[in-house]
Motif scaffolding. Structure first.
Motif, PDB file in Angstrom:
ATOM      1  N   LEU A 210      17.233 -29.888  -0.660  1.00  0.00           N
ATOM      2  CA  LEU A 210      16.010 -29.592  -0.317  1.00  0.00           C
ATOM      3  C   LEU A 210      15.237 -28.730   1.085  1.00  0.00           C
ATOM      4  O   LEU A 210      13.596 -28.232   0.371  1.00  0.00           O
ATOM      5  CB  LEU A 210      14.935 -31.552  -0.431  1.00  0.00           C
ATOM      6  N   GLN A 211      15.214 -29.224   2.116  1.00  0.00           N
ATOM      7  CA  GLN A 211      14.706 -28.714   3.058  1.00  0.00           C
ATOM      8  C   GLN A 211      15.285 -27.319   3.304  1.00  0.00           C
ATOM      9  O   GLN A 211      14.483 -26.745   3.565  1.00  0.00           O
ATOM     10  CB  GLN A 211      15.387 -29.187   4.333  1.00  0.00           C
ATOM     11  N   LEU A 212      16.205 -27.106   2.919  1.00  0.00           N
ATOM     12  CA  LEU A 212      16.724 -25.520   2.956  1.00  0.00           C
ATOM     13  C   LEU A 212      16.000 -24.675   1.735  1.00  0.00           C
ATOM     14  O   LEU A 212      15.384 -23.862   1.696  1.00  0.00           O
ATOM     15  CB  LEU A 212      18.274 -25.306   2.609  1.00  0.00           C
ATOM     16  N   TRP A 213      16.267 -25.504   0.654  1.00  0.00           N
ATOM     17  CA  TRP A 213      14.731 -24.989  -0.370  1.00  0.00           C
ATOM     18  C   TRP A 213      14.207 -25.030  -0.014  1.00  0.00           C
ATOM     19  O   TRP A 213      13.174 -23.720  -0.522  1.00  0.00           O
ATOM     20  CB  TRP A 213      14.778 -26.217  -1.619  1.00  0.00           C
ATOM     21  N   HIS A 214      12.661 -26.131   0.875  1.00  0.00           N
ATOM     22  CA  HIS A 214      12.045 -25.799   1.014  1.00  0.00           C
ATOM     23  C   HIS A 214      11.165 -24.454   1.778  1.00  0.00           C
ATOM     24  O   HIS A 214      10.167 -23.460   2.009  1.00  0.00           O
ATOM     25  CB  HIS A 214      11.106 -26.738   1.280  1.00  0.00           C
ATOM     26  N   LEU A 215      12.792 -24.185   2.817  1.00  0.00           N
ATOM     27  CA  LEU A 215      12.930 -22.730   3.966  1.00  0.00           C
ATOM     28  C   LEU A 215      12.960 -21.826   3.432  1.00  0.00           C
ATOM     29  O   LEU A 215      12.079 -21.131   3.523  1.00  0.00           O
ATOM     30  CB  LEU A 215      13.359 -23.391   5.310  1.00  0.00           C
ATOM     31  N   LYS A 216      13.819 -21.962   2.167  1.00  0.00           N
ATOM     32  CA  LYS A 216      14.385 -20.020   1.890  1.00  0.00           C
ATOM     33  C   LYS A 216      13.040 -20.164   1.202  1.00  0.00           C
ATOM     34  O   LYS A 216      12.070 -18.733   0.940  1.00  0.00           O
ATOM     35  CB  LYS A 216      15.402 -20.471   0.820  1.00  0.00           C
ATOM     36  N   SER A 217      12.300 -21.511   0.083  1.00  0.00           N
ATOM     37  CA  SER A 217      10.689 -20.331  -0.419  1.00  0.00           C
ATOM     38  C   SER A 217       9.954 -20.427   0.058  1.00  0.00           C
ATOM     39  O   SER A 217       9.337 -19.061   0.140  1.00  0.00           O
ATOM     40  CB  SER A 217      10.451 -21.932  -1.471  1.00  0.00           C
ATOM     41  N   PHE A 219       9.848 -18.948   3.570  1.00  0.00           N
ATOM     42  CA  PHE A 219      10.575 -16.810   4.146  1.00  0.00           C
ATOM     43  C   PHE A 219      10.511 -16.110   2.410  1.00  0.00           C
ATOM     44  O   PHE A 219       9.519 -15.056   3.059  1.00  0.00           O
ATOM     45  CB  PHE A 219      12.094 -17.642   4.567  1.00  0.00           C
ATOM     46  N   GLN A 220      11.001 -16.590   1.488  1.00  0.00           N
ATOM     47  CA  GLN A 220      10.227 -15.725   0.922  1.00  0.00           C
ATOM     48  C   GLN A 220       9.223 -15.172   0.542  1.00  0.00           C
ATOM     49  O   GLN A 220       8.023 -14.009  -0.259  1.00  0.00           O
ATOM     50  CB  GLN A 220      11.232 -16.135  -0.602  1.00  0.00           C
ATOM     51  N   LYS A 221       7.918 -16.699   0.481  1.00  0.00           N
ATOM     52  CA  LYS A 221       6.029 -16.269   0.078  1.00  0.00           C
ATOM     53  C   LYS A 221       6.365 -15.726   1.094  1.00  0.00           C
ATOM     54  O   LYS A 221       5.371 -14.610   1.506  1.00  0.00           O
ATOM     55  CB  LYS A 221       5.943 -17.336  -0.106  1.00  0.00           C
ATOM     56  N   LYS A 222       6.742 -15.289   3.246  1.00  0.00           N
ATOM     57  CA  LYS A 222       6.263 -14.999   3.402  1.00  0.00           C
ATOM     58  C   LYS A 222       6.958 -13.483   3.308  1.00  0.00           C
ATOM     59  O   LYS A 222       6.381 -12.751   4.910  1.00  0.00           O
ATOM     60  CB  LYS A 222       6.740 -15.693   4.614  1.00  0.00           C
ATOM     61  N   LYS A 223       7.639 -13.128   2.724  1.00  0.00           N
ATOM     62  CA  LYS A 223       7.950 -11.812   2.943  1.00  0.00           C
ATOM     63  C   LYS A 223       9.202 -11.678   4.562  1.00  0.00           C
ATOM     64  O   LYS A 223       9.133 -10.764   4.444  1.00  0.00           O
ATOM     65  CB  LYS A 223       7.514 -10.399   2.681  1.00  0.00           C
ATOM     66  N   LEU A 224      10.039 -13.075   4.560  1.00  0.00           N
ATOM     67  CA  LEU A 224      10.701 -12.594   5.650  1.00  0.00           C
ATOM     68  C   LEU A 224      12.205 -12.647   5.177  1.00  0.00           C
ATOM     69  O   LEU A 224      12.790 -11.915   6.433  1.00  0.00           O
ATOM     70  CB  LEU A 224      10.628 -13.768   6.394  1.00  0.00           C
TER      71      LEU A 224
END
Length: 225
Positions: A210-217, A219-224
């Motif tokens: 869940l932490q990895l999924w949250h971090l991935k989401s 960073f995707q929103k921030k377009k990193l």
């Protein structure tokens, strides 16, 4: 012939220590078995003293107690006595006594508690109590047995040894059952710990995913990424 005799001598030399070791264990068992025990209890002027004994079920218990004043110039103070079973059942309770006796046959295994305290009318006086606690074979009236069965001497001693062997056998069975109960508790505890460890590992894995999924989401929103 000499070799055969030598082998026979060696075998007897090996067998004898084992025999003596067995005898040593037997006498240690007999001496370790609960028997008679005289206890000197110092009762404070205000307070309670208790004596406990772990006893297995179906064992005869016989005890005598008497008061010994610390100051011989004073009269014997009176005491109260109470004996309870491992489950808190009252087996003996007396008040305002200078001496007494209790006897019972144990119905459950555990610590049997005998408590003594000075009565309220003698609170300012300290005293001592002599408790003669007899358990099992020691509580048996062998004189009555000898008269009833018309035995004496060596036959009576053999009767006592037979009773001791039976008591040892019962004690071994009791220890075996206790060991089985403790092993069952240990196995149950180990199984619960194992399941708890598996559940803890599963929770950690789920939280990590869940932490990895949250971090991935994030960073995707921030377009990193």
């Amino acid at each position: 012939m000499e070799e055969k005799n030598g082998v026979a001598i060696c075998r007897s030399a090996v067998a004898m220590p084992g025999f003596f070791f067995f005898l040593l264990l037997f006498f240690l068992f007999v001496s370790w078995m609960p028997g008679t025990e005289a206890v000197w209890i110092n009762l404070p002027a205000g307070g309670t003293k208790c004596v406990s004994e772990e006893i297995q079920p179906n064992v005869v218990v016989l005890a005598d107690y008497s008061v010994v004043p610390e100051d011989s110039s004073h009269e014997h103070p009176t005491i109260s006595a109470k004996v309870t079973s491992p489950y808190g059942n009252s087996l003996h309770q007396k008040e305002k006594m200078t001496s007494g006796q209790f006897a019972f046959t144990t119905s459950e295994a555990g610590n049997y508690l005998a408590c003594f305290w000075i009565d309220s009318s003698d609170k300012g006086v300290a005293a001592n109590v002599i408790l003669d606690w007899k358990i099992g074979i020691a509580a048996k009236d062998w004189d009555s047995v000898a008269k009833k069965e018309k035995i004496e001497g060596v036959e009576l001693e053999l009767k006592k040894l037979e009773a001791q062997v039976q008591a040892i056998h019962q004690n071994l069975l009791y220890l075996k059952s206790r060991e089985a109960d403790m092993r069952e508790v240990s196995e149950t505890t180990n199984a619960r710990v194992a399941w708890f460890s598996i559940m803890s590992l599963g929770v950690c894995i789920v939280v990590s995913v869940l932490q990895l999924w949250h971090l991935k989401s994030f960073f995707q929103k921030k377009k990193l990424i």
